[in-house]
Design a protein around this motif. Structure first.
Motif, PDB file in Angstrom:
ATOM      1  N   ASP A  71      50.469  35.747  18.214  1.00 35.20           N
ATOM      2  CA  ASP A  71      50.454  34.567  18.061  1.00 35.20           C
ATOM      3  C   ASP A  71      51.656  34.043  17.618  1.00 35.20           C
ATOM      4  O   ASP A  71      51.817  33.984  16.501  1.00 35.20           O
ATOM      5  N   SER A  72      52.208  33.428  18.432  1.00 34.68           N
ATOM      6  CA  SER A  72      53.870  32.811  18.213  1.00 34.68           C
ATOM      7  C   SER A  72      53.667  31.756  17.279  1.00 34.68           C
ATOM      8  O   SER A  72      54.475  31.277  16.853  1.00 34.68           O
ATOM      9  N   THR A  73      52.544  30.915  17.376  1.00 36.31           N
ATOM     10  CA  THR A  73      52.578  29.794  16.341  1.00 36.31           C
ATOM     11  C   THR A  73      52.689  30.250  14.872  1.00 36.31           C
ATOM     12  O   THR A  73      53.250  29.170  14.352  1.00 36.31           O
ATOM     13  N   PHE A  74      52.364  31.301  14.565  1.00 34.77           N
ATOM     14  CA  PHE A  74      52.913  31.694  13.245  1.00 34.77           C
ATOM     15  C   PHE A  74      54.305  31.763  12.905  1.00 34.77           C
ATOM     16  O   PHE A  74      54.729  31.145  11.803  1.00 34.77           O
ATOM     17  N   PHE A  75      55.132  32.097  13.798  1.00 32.01           N
ATOM     18  CA  PHE A  75      56.504  32.086  13.678  1.00 32.01           C
ATOM     19  C   PHE A  75      56.988  30.417  13.536  1.00 32.01           C
ATOM     20  O   PHE A  75      57.775  29.888  12.862  1.00 32.01           O
ATOM     21  N   ASP A  76      56.218  29.774  14.281  1.00 26.61           N
ATOM     22  CA  ASP A  76      56.656  28.144  14.624  1.00 26.61           C
ATOM     23  C   ASP A  76      56.344  27.600  12.928  1.00 26.61           C
ATOM     24  O   ASP A  76      56.994  26.823  12.373  1.00 26.61           O
ATOM     25  N   GLN A  77      55.216  27.892  12.575  1.00 23.05           N
ATOM     26  CA  GLN A  77      54.977  27.399  11.136  1.00 23.05           C
ATOM     27  C   GLN A  77      55.628  27.957  10.266  1.00 23.05           C
ATOM     28  O   GLN A  77      56.249  27.052   9.268  1.00 23.05           O
ATOM     29  N   MET A  78      56.171  29.310  10.233  1.00 25.43           N
ATOM     30  CA  MET A  78      57.193  29.724   9.282  1.00 25.43           C
ATOM     31  C   MET A  78      58.443  29.134   9.289  1.00 25.43           C
ATOM     32  O   MET A  78      59.142  28.684   8.251  1.00 25.43           O
ATOM     33  N   ALA A  79      58.698  28.633  10.390  1.00 27.17           N
ATOM     34  CA  ALA A  79      60.119  28.248  10.889  1.00 27.17           C
ATOM     35  C   ALA A  79      60.092  26.628  10.025  1.00 27.17           C
ATOM     36  O   ALA A  79      61.028  26.174   9.572  1.00 27.17           O
ATOM     37  N   GLN A  80      58.969  26.048  10.221  1.00 21.75           N
ATOM     38  CA  GLN A  80      58.624  24.552   9.591  1.00 21.75           C
ATOM     39  C   GLN A  80      58.844  24.844   8.091  1.00 21.75           C
ATOM     40  O   GLN A  80      59.422  24.039   7.618  1.00 21.75           O
ATOM     41  N   ASN A  81      58.166  25.886   7.762  1.00 21.74           N
ATOM     42  CA  ASN A  81      58.189  25.931   6.289  1.00 21.74           C
ATOM     43  C   ASN A  81      59.707  26.159   5.671  1.00 21.74           C
ATOM     44  O   ASN A  81      60.063  25.666   4.631  1.00 21.74           O
TER      45      ASN A  81
END
Length: 164
Positions: A71-81
């Protein structure tokens, strides 16, 4: 002679009024410095929380790097954080600078004119209000980041169970 006495009386009266105003402004400044001390205590808490979140963020990034995450959304969320963490670093550094500046103002405050005192007090109130608002926003963003981290961890654990 009466005119001279009246003149001295008027000058004395004006001088004492100015002293009363400056004393009142000094008291108001002292109250703001107490508020500044409270803001410094809150600031220290935010620095501690920020360091904890930053450490958790780094640990979670390392976990994600070692696992095969589909799930690449995990990396997106981490980038936002990551962006929020960097923003908080800037805010915290700015707050520290402002609070140090307020301490510096204290050293010379009694030597200022009443109008200069009023101007500094007005600006300090504005700065304190901004800092409190930013603290509130950071508190909310800290909660959101911690929730996202927890959600990602839970999803990682769940997806690893499915793989077994």
């Amino acid at each position: 002679m009466k005119k001279i006495m009246i003149l001295f009386f008027t000058i004395g009266l004006l001088a004492s009024c100015g002293d009363d105003e400056k004393e009142s402004l000094s008291q108001e400044f002292d109250e703001l410095m107490v508020q500044n001390d409270s803001l410094q205590a809150v600031h220290s808490e935010f620095e501690s929380t920020h360091q904890t979140i930053q450490q958790n963020h780094q640990e979670l990034l390392e976990q994600l790097d070692t696992l095969q995450v589909s799930d690449s959304t995990f990396f997106d969320q981490m980038a936002q954080n990551e962006v929020i963490i960097k923003k908080h670093e800037g805010i915290l550094a700015g707050h520290e600078e402002l609070m140090d500046g307020h301490q510096d103002l204290k050293n010379n405050f009694g030597n200022l004119s009443s109008s200069e005192m009023k101007a500094q007090i007005s600006k300090m109130k504005e700065v304190h209000s901004t800092m409190m608002e930013e603290h509130s926003n950071m508190r909310n963003e800290h909660e959101e980041m911690m929730n996202k981290h927890d959600e990602i961890r839970k999803n990682i654990i769940d997806s690893n169970r499915e793989d077994i």
